[in-house]
Design a protein around this motif. Structure first.
Motif, PDB file in Angstrom:
ATOM      1  N   CYS A   1     -29.117 -25.865  18.906  1.00 34.13           N
ATOM      2  CA  CYS A   1     -29.394 -27.409  18.771  1.00 34.13           C
ATOM      3  C   CYS A   1     -30.777 -27.528  19.184  1.00 34.13           C
ATOM      4  O   CYS A   1     -31.225 -27.154  20.282  1.00 34.13           O
ATOM      5  CB  CYS A   1     -28.453 -28.164  19.306  1.00 34.13           C
ATOM      6  SG  CYS A   1     -28.908 -29.830  19.207  1.00 34.13           S
TER       7      CYS A   1
ATOM      8  N   CYS B   1     -31.039 -30.301  22.362  1.00 33.96           N
ATOM      9  CA  CYS B   1     -30.072 -30.179  23.683  1.00 33.96           C
ATOM     10  C   CYS B   1     -30.253 -28.625  23.895  1.00 33.96           C
ATOM     11  O   CYS B   1     -29.828 -28.107  25.051  1.00 33.96           O
ATOM     12  CB  CYS B   1     -28.643 -30.484  23.887  1.00 33.96           C
ATOM     13  SG  CYS B   1     -27.533 -29.733  23.052  1.00 33.96           S
TER      14      CYS B   1
ATOM     15  N   HIS C   1     -27.083 -31.085  16.894  1.00 33.60           N
ATOM     16  CA  HIS C   1     -25.474 -31.547  17.190  1.00 33.60           C
ATOM     17  C   HIS C   1     -25.470 -32.776  16.088  1.00 33.60           C
ATOM     18  O   HIS C   1     -26.623 -33.543  16.083  1.00 33.60           O
ATOM     19  CB  HIS C   1     -25.285 -31.750  18.111  1.00 33.60           C
ATOM     20  CG  HIS C   1     -24.831 -30.677  19.171  1.00 33.60           C
ATOM     21  ND1 HIS C   1     -25.816 -30.084  20.174  1.00 33.60           N
ATOM     22  CD2 HIS C   1     -23.726 -29.831  18.877  1.00 33.60           C
ATOM     23  CE1 HIS C   1     -25.375 -29.128  20.521  1.00 33.60           C
ATOM     24  NE2 HIS C   1     -23.963 -28.770  19.922  1.00 33.60           N
TER      25      HIS C   1
HETATM   26 ZN   LIG Z   1     -27.506 -30.726  20.933  1.00 31.81          ZN
END
Ligand SMILES: [Zn+2]
Length: 178
Positions: free
Chosen positions: A73, A76, A136
């Motif tokens: 991702c 993050c 995400h």
């Molecule tokens: Zn993420």
């Protein structure tokens, strides 16, 4: 058993004239180039291929692939799994010239010595299905540690301030009352 098609180069002429339909479960581990772009090489991709003869006896393969991959991702930096899907139409060719002359609906896949090496062509289709960046879903990211620690602190100070200021007010009013 399914990977029998991958172990040896195939005779595309035979498959196309027989209008063969084959399905292949290809482990991600077998796709070295793709693997470099993934966080984990778990899982497999499912392919369905339909061989046929097109116009002017063009050897063609209509196919689709679906597979779940684990990417990073970009918000993050944790792992995020994503389903890749792709549909394709190959025209099997032996020369650059033949590739250029393919109908626009067909992408060229080269055959050598009248044999089709399936694995690299299958891998290409999954690589083409990769998103440029992966995330995400909105709100689904892992929060960085710092953010988690700061939040309760803020809450504690607000809670603390209230009783203290109330006590200070009480003291003030007691003093002024004396
Ligand atoms: Zn993420």
């Amino acid at each position: 058993m399914q990977n029998e098609y991958l172990r040896h180069p195939l005779d595309p002429w035979k498959l196309c004239s027989a209008e063969s339909v084959i399905s292949i479960d290809l482990p991600m581990q077998n796709m070295r180039r793709l693997q470099e772009m993934l966080v984990s090489a778990e899982g497999e991709a499912h392919y369905e291929l339909q061989f046929s003869l097109g116009e002017h006896r063009l050897l063609q393969v209509q196919g689709k692939v679906r597979g779940e991959v684990t990417l990073e991702c970009q918000r993050c930096l944790e792992a995020v799994s994503q389903t890749l899907e792709n549909e394709f139409m190959w025209g099997l060719v032996t020369s650059e010239e033949a590739a250029v002359n393919l109908p626009r609906t067909h992408e060229p896949v080269f055959i050598e010595n009248e044999k089709l090496d399936l694995l690299p062509a299958l891998e290409d289709e999954l690589i083409l299905a990769l998103p440029l960046v992966a995330y995400h879903p909105e709100g689904g990211c892992q929060l960085p540690g710092q953010f988690n620690e700061q939040q309760p602190e803020v809450q504690v100070t607000t809670k603390k301030e209230n009783p203290f200021s109330a006590l200070a007010d009480l003291k003030k009013s007691l003093k002024s009352g004396q």
